[in-house]
Design an enzyme around this catalytic site. Structure first.
Site, PDB file in Angstrom:
ATOM      1  N   SER A 275       2.491  -9.294  -5.884  1.00 30.32           N
ATOM      2  CA  SER A 275       3.894  -9.052  -6.252  1.00 30.32           C
ATOM      3  C   SER A 275       4.746 -10.003  -5.438  1.00 30.32           C
ATOM      4  CB  SER A 275       4.290  -7.617  -5.905  1.00 30.32           C
ATOM      5  OG  SER A 275       5.691  -7.469  -5.936  1.00 30.32           O
TER       6      SER A 275
ATOM      7  N   TYR B  48       4.729  -0.717   0.253  1.00 31.83           N
ATOM      8  CA  TYR B  48       4.108  -1.306  -0.955  1.00 31.83           C
ATOM      9  C   TYR B  48       4.042  -2.829  -0.795  1.00 31.83           C
ATOM     10  CZ  TYR B  48       4.311  -3.077  -5.836  1.00 31.83           C
ATOM     11  OH  TYR B  48       4.107  -3.764  -7.005  1.00 31.83           O
TER      12      TYR B  48
ATOM     13  N   LYS C 237       0.896  -5.660  -0.709  1.00 36.63           N
ATOM     14  CA  LYS C 237       0.821  -6.848  -1.576  1.00 36.63           C
ATOM     15  C   LYS C 237       0.679  -8.131  -0.745  1.00 36.63           C
ATOM     16  CE  LYS C 237       1.116  -4.676  -5.567  1.00 36.63           C
ATOM     17  NZ  LYS C 237       0.022  -4.695  -6.549  1.00 36.63           N
TER      18      LYS C 237
END
Ligand code: NAP
Ligand code: ISN
Length: 260
Positions: A148, A161, A165
């Site tokens: 991401s 999160y 990534k």
């Protein structure tokens, strides 16, 4: 076929979390480029629905099985199923990723932290380990992770999160070094905001209207991305057109800055 290129004829691709959004678009695109495709996600009825969708869209060789990527038994079943259906695995797309909480990073509980790393990092690593011997049997292969843009720029509200990534980008480089001698390439995509269910909180405004692109991302193209725009990059990366590309991350973010 929708696409004239048939770069993946004779190959088999396993795509995780492929019953919606980016994963489904990847499955469709790889199928249209000639690959036999295995779709999967946690929910069996989602698998059945996406199989119907893919067959209706013209993908000829496609099969599906439920697989929660965080479950070791499910991962083994996915690999066995793919070999049973199509006899080989050439391509693995580790697309599964979750974002279970929103808030300041210090509010993230140990349970959520562990779950994020289990699904977003560890599951793809362990599935890759399972698949590598089968890629070796067919002389090589290609692995893709879905990272991401959050890997590069700490995203407000979903920082943990983002850290998973960043780890996926590092894992991509490490696996690329380890697997190059086996003729297995490993790359990742780093999408910006792509219009899917997962990112709906960012793009759907009040009354279901599409909101303006989020300032944090400073999207030069001034629009959100589509799952198909991610799928095109994956089709290129897994094809022989990318035969000298490994350990790379392709940012698909409409010009948003992405640098570590
Ligand atoms: P999505 O449209 O919400 O689809 C999520 C898919 O994942 C569904 O098929 C879901 O099906 C499956 N899934 C969820 N948990 C799973 C698990 N534990 N094991 C297996 N399958 C699971 O999401 P998306 O936006 O396409 O996201 C896909 C990937 O892109 C993720 O890795 C995400 O981090 C990454 N990404 C997305 C964006 C974005 O803006 N959308 C940006 C950058 C990166 P079931 O419910 O049936 O399991
Ligand atoms: C993401 C996932 C869910 C919601 C917002 N922004 C997001 C990303 C991202 O991966 O960059």
């Amino acid at each position: 076929f929708k696409y004239k290129a048939c770069r993946l004829v004779g190959k088999t691709a396993v795509v995780t979390a492929s019953t919606s959004g980016i994963g489904l678009a990847i499955a469709e695109r790889l199928g249209h480029e000639g690959a036999a495709v295995i779709v999967s996600s946690r929910n069996d009825s989602n698998v059945k629905r996406s199989l119907n969708f893919l067959r209706d869209s013209g993908v000829k060789r496609v099969a599906g099985i439920a697989c929660h990527v965080g479950d070791a038994e499910h991962r083994q079943k996915l690999v066995d199923f793919a070999l049973n259906e199509f006899g080989r695995i050439d391509i693995l797309v580790n697309n599964a990723g979750i974002n279970p909480s929103f808030g300041d990073i210090l509010e993230v509980s140990e349970t959520i932290w562990d779950k994020l790393f289990d699904v977003n990092v560890k599951a793809g690593f362990l599935l890759t380990k399972l698949v590598v011997p089968h890629m070796q049997k067919v002389g090589g292969g290609s692995v893709i992770f879905n990272a991401s843009i959050s890997a590069y720029k700490s995203p407000p509200g979903i920082a943990a999160y983002g850290i998973t990534k960043t780890t996926v980008v590092a894992l991509t480089k490490a696996l690329a070094n380890s697997l190059a001698s086996k003729n297995i390439r490993v790359n990742c995509i780093a999408p910006g905001i792509i219009k899917t269910k997962m990112s709906a909180m960012l793009w759907s405004g009040a009354d279901g209207e599409v909101s303006e692109p989020h300032a944090f991302h400073e999207i030069a193209c001034n629009r959100y991305g589509t799952p198909e725009e991610c799928a095109g990059a994956v089709a290129f990366l897994v094809s022989d057109d990318a035969s000298y590309i490994t350990g790379e991350s392709v940012v698909i973010a409409g010009g948003a800055q992405a640098r570590l």
